[in-house]
Design a protein around this motif. Structure first.
Motif, PDB file in Angstrom:
ATOM      1  N   LEU A  83      48.097  44.501  39.872  1.00 10.44           N
ATOM      2  CA  LEU A  83      47.073  43.476  39.719  1.00 10.44           C
ATOM      3  C   LEU A  83      45.999  43.710  40.778  1.00 10.44           C
ATOM      4  N   TYR A  84      44.760  43.857  40.304  1.00  7.72           N
ATOM      5  CA  TYR A  84      43.647  44.179  41.199  1.00  7.72           C
ATOM      6  C   TYR A  84      42.781  42.941  41.440  1.00  7.72           C
ATOM      7  N   ALA A  85      42.196  42.894  42.621  1.00  9.97           N
ATOM      8  CA  ALA A  85      41.262  41.822  42.964  1.00  9.97           C
ATOM      9  C   ALA A  85      40.291  42.355  44.000  1.00  9.97           C
ATOM     10  N   TYR A  86      39.131  41.705  44.097  1.00  2.29           N
ATOM     11  CA  TYR A  86      38.227  42.104  45.176  1.00  2.29           C
ATOM     12  C   TYR A  86      37.577  40.880  45.817  1.00  2.29           C
ATOM     13  N   PHE A  87      37.330  41.019  47.112  1.00  4.03           N
ATOM     14  CA  PHE A  87      36.679  39.981  47.896  1.00  4.03           C
ATOM     15  C   PHE A  87      35.170  40.207  47.844  1.00  4.03           C
ATOM     16  N   ALA A  88      34.448  39.127  47.538  1.00  9.52           N
ATOM     17  CA  ALA A  88      32.983  39.176  47.509  1.00  9.52           C
ATOM     18  C   ALA A  88      32.467  38.124  48.496  1.00  9.52           C
ATOM     19  N   PRO A  89      32.539  38.413  49.796  1.00  8.79           N
ATOM     20  CA  PRO A  89      32.174  37.396  50.802  1.00  8.79           C
ATOM     21  C   PRO A  89      30.720  36.952  50.730  1.00  8.79           C
ATOM     22  N   LYS A  90      29.818  37.839  50.304  1.00  6.57           N
ATOM     23  CA  LYS A  90      28.410  37.443  50.206  1.00  6.57           C
ATOM     24  C   LYS A  90      28.223  36.320  49.187  1.00  6.57           C
ATOM     25  N   GLU A  91      28.964  36.384  48.107  1.00  9.38           N
ATOM     26  CA  GLU A  91      28.878  35.356  47.079  1.00  9.38           C
ATOM     27  C   GLU A  91      29.895  34.240  47.305  1.00  9.38           C
ATOM     28  N   GLY A  92      30.836  34.456  48.239  1.00 15.46           N
ATOM     29  CA  GLY A  92      31.869  33.453  48.499  1.00 15.46           C
ATOM     30  C   GLY A  92      32.949  33.426  47.438  1.00 15.46           C
ATOM     31  N   HIS A  93      33.211  34.573  46.809  1.00 12.46           N
ATOM     32  CA  HIS A  93      34.177  34.636  45.713  1.00 12.46           C
ATOM     33  C   HIS A  93      35.335  35.587  46.008  1.00 12.46           C
ATOM     34  N   LEU A  94      36.459  35.293  45.396  1.00 12.37           N
ATOM     35  CA  LEU A  94      37.569  36.231  45.244  1.00 12.37           C
ATOM     36  C   LEU A  94      37.767  36.374  43.750  1.00 12.37           C
ATOM     37  N   ILE A  95      37.727  37.590  43.243  1.00 11.52           N
ATOM     38  CA  ILE A  95      37.738  37.832  41.808  1.00 11.52           C
ATOM     39  C   ILE A  95      38.976  38.636  41.435  1.00 11.52           C
ATOM     40  N   VAL A  96      39.769  38.100  40.522  1.00 11.69           N
ATOM     41  CA  VAL A  96      41.039  38.704  40.127  1.00 11.69           C
ATOM     42  C   VAL A  96      40.922  39.257  38.718  1.00 11.69           C
ATOM     43  N   ASN A  97      41.384  40.479  38.531  1.00  6.97           N
ATOM     44  CA  ASN A  97      41.346  41.134  37.227  1.00  6.97           C
ATOM     45  C   ASN A  97      42.576  40.724  36.412  1.00  6.97           C
ATOM     46  N   SER A  98      42.537  39.510  35.890  1.00 13.69           N
ATOM     47  CA  SER A  98      43.666  38.994  35.122  1.00 13.69           C
ATOM     48  C   SER A  98      43.180  37.924  34.163  1.00 13.69           C
ATOM     49  N   SER A  99      43.862  37.806  33.027  1.00  8.99           N
ATOM     50  CA  SER A  99      43.600  36.712  32.101  1.00  8.99           C
ATOM     51  C   SER A  99      44.637  35.613  32.261  1.00  8.99           C
ATOM     52  N   SER A 100      45.628  35.848  33.132  1.00  8.30           N
ATOM     53  CA  SER A 100      46.727  34.912  33.342  1.00  8.30           C
ATOM     54  C   SER A 100      46.551  34.191  34.673  1.00  8.30           C
ATOM     55  N   VAL A 101      46.395  32.885  34.620  1.00  5.63           N
ATOM     56  CA  VAL A 101      46.287  32.100  35.847  1.00  5.63           C
ATOM     57  C   VAL A 101      47.571  32.197  36.656  1.00  5.63           C
ATOM     58  N   THR A 102      48.711  32.250  35.966  1.00  2.66           N
ATOM     59  CA  THR A 102      50.001  32.355  36.667  1.00  2.66           C
ATOM     60  C   THR A 102      50.070  33.629  37.498  1.00  2.66           C
ATOM     61  N   ALA A 103      49.654  34.754  36.911  1.00  2.00           N
ATOM     62  CA  ALA A 103      49.659  36.024  37.639  1.00  2.00           C
ATOM     63  C   ALA A 103      48.674  35.991  38.797  1.00  2.00           C
ATOM     64  N   ALA A 104      47.491  35.421  38.561  1.00  2.00           N
ATOM     65  CA  ALA A 104      46.481  35.341  39.619  1.00  2.00           C
ATOM     66  C   ALA A 104      46.975  34.481  40.778  1.00  2.00           C
ATOM     67  N   GLU A 105      47.619  33.368  40.467  1.00  2.00           N
ATOM     68  CA  GLU A 105      48.124  32.487  41.522  1.00  2.00           C
ATOM     69  C   GLU A 105      49.241  33.160  42.312  1.00  2.00           C
ATOM     70  N   GLU A 106      50.029  33.991  41.644  1.00  2.28           N
ATOM     71  CA  GLU A 106      51.073  34.737  42.347  1.00  2.28           C
ATOM     72  C   GLU A 106      50.450  35.699  43.350  1.00  2.28           C
ATOM     73  N   LEU A 107      49.340  36.334  42.949  1.00  2.23           N
ATOM     74  CA  LEU A 107      48.627  37.209  43.879  1.00  2.23           C
ATOM     75  C   LEU A 107      48.112  36.415  45.079  1.00  2.23           C
ATOM     76  N   LEU A 108      47.596  35.221  44.848  1.00  2.00           N
ATOM     77  CA  LEU A 108      47.107  34.390  45.949  1.00  2.00           C
ATOM     78  C   LEU A 108      48.231  34.054  46.926  1.00  2.00           C
ATOM     79  N   VAL A 109      49.410  33.779  46.386  1.00  2.33           N
ATOM     80  CA  VAL A 109      50.566  33.497  47.244  1.00  2.33           C
ATOM     81  C   VAL A 109      50.867  34.697  48.137  1.00  2.33           C
TER      82      VAL A 109
END
Length: 304
Positions: free
Chosen positions: A124-150
């Motif tokens: 599962l890939y993600a990237y930090f975009a501090p200039k925009e204030g975003h963290l963007i996760v390459n997933s269609s599943s909120v459950t998978a994305a939240e697991e990455l956040l954990v």
């Protein structure tokens, strides 16, 4: 590594961890294969490949990758083994095996079967975009994305993010677009949508490869159905499906964007990755900004 889905999170305070510091923290939580009695295990790996760094940085953006390995132990196989064991006990001892004992048998069999089970891995890939204030996760599943956040919170100590939200209600905005057949100069409607009846037992209508201006679709909207998913195409050639939570799915980058990457002609796979990442993040920064503008702008009232 071109993202195919976007779940967007908003930092509630500035993210000021450098790429070097981020790599050091992730290095304390590397991926390791499952132990013989582990159902799953997750850790961080290089976004580029096995020999690359744990963080890939370019243009002020940093990409990370989480790898998860799971042991595949089909429920049907476990249940069959339990059934065979129960039958053997009942035949040998002439007694009925109760539910509590069956559960104990099942737990013992799982312990026996786990080391022999096949494993399945995913990234599962993600990237930090501090200039925009975003963290963007390459997933269609909120459950998978939240697991990455954990996992990131465990590695970093904290990760002050919340799901990004718009100022307007997405369902209402998309419904209005479809009713009036207009969005914004930066976007046009695609040929796919999902309509939902807001009632408790409401139905769902899915339209694919359809003329969304057709009378029958407009009639459903006039009768009170709301748009929960909608295909849109940006002026830059980015196509996607947007849902009622502003999750972006089935993201496709147009030929003009791909040609930018192909024109660089890098010598190695690592250099190609860097080129793709640089172009993708710049294109997505513009796309996400325009997308939220369609919905009245991003709601940042919770941000510090």
């Amino acid at each position: 590594m071109w993202f195919k889905n976007l779940i967007i999170y908003r930092f509630t305070q500035p993210f000021d961890i450098s790429a070097e510091e981020l790599a050091e923290k992730l290095a304390e939580h590397p991926f390791k294969p499952c132990g013989s009695q582990e159902i799953s295990r997750t850790g961080f790996v290089s976004p580029i490949g096995e020999q690359g760094d744990l963080v890939h940085a370019a243009g002020g953006y940093t990409m990370v990758c989480s790898k998860k390995q799971q042991r595949v132990l089909p429920a049907a196989a476990v249940n069959e083994a339990v059934e065979d064991k129960v039958k053997a006990i009942e035949a040998d001892e002439g007694r009925k095996v109760g539910r509590k004992e069956q559960q104990q048998i099942k737990e013992e069999l799982v312990i026996t079967m786990l080391p022999k089970a096949f494993t399945r891995s995913s990234r599962l890939y993600a990237y930090f975009a501090p200039k925009e204030g975003h963290l963007i996760v390459n997933s269609s599943s909120v459950t998978a994305a939240e697991e990455l956040l954990v996992n990131l919170r465990e590695a970093l100590g904290s990760l002050p993010v919340v799901p990004a939200a718009s100022k307007s209600i997405p369902q209402q905005v998309m419904t209005n677009w479809l009713k009036h057949q207009e969005t914004d100069s930066d976007f046009v409607l695609g040929q796919e949508c999902e309509l939902r009846d807001p009632g408790e037992d409401g139905g769902i209508i899915r339209c694919k490869n359809q003329d969304l201006s057709a009378e029958n679709i407009i009639n459903h909207l006039q009768e009170g159905m709301l748009v929960s998913k909608l295909a849109i195409i940006s002026s830059a050639g980015i196509e996607c499906i947007v849902d009622e939570n502003l999750t972006v799915k089935r993201l496709k980058f147009g030929d003009m964007i791909q040609e930018k990457a192909d024109a660089e002609e890098p010598d190695t796979a690592a250099q190609q990755f860097d080129v793709d990442f640089t172009i993708m993040t710049l294109e997505l920064a513009n796309f996400i900004r325009s997308l939220y503008a369609l919905f009245g702008g991003e709601d940042t009232n919770y941000a510090i």
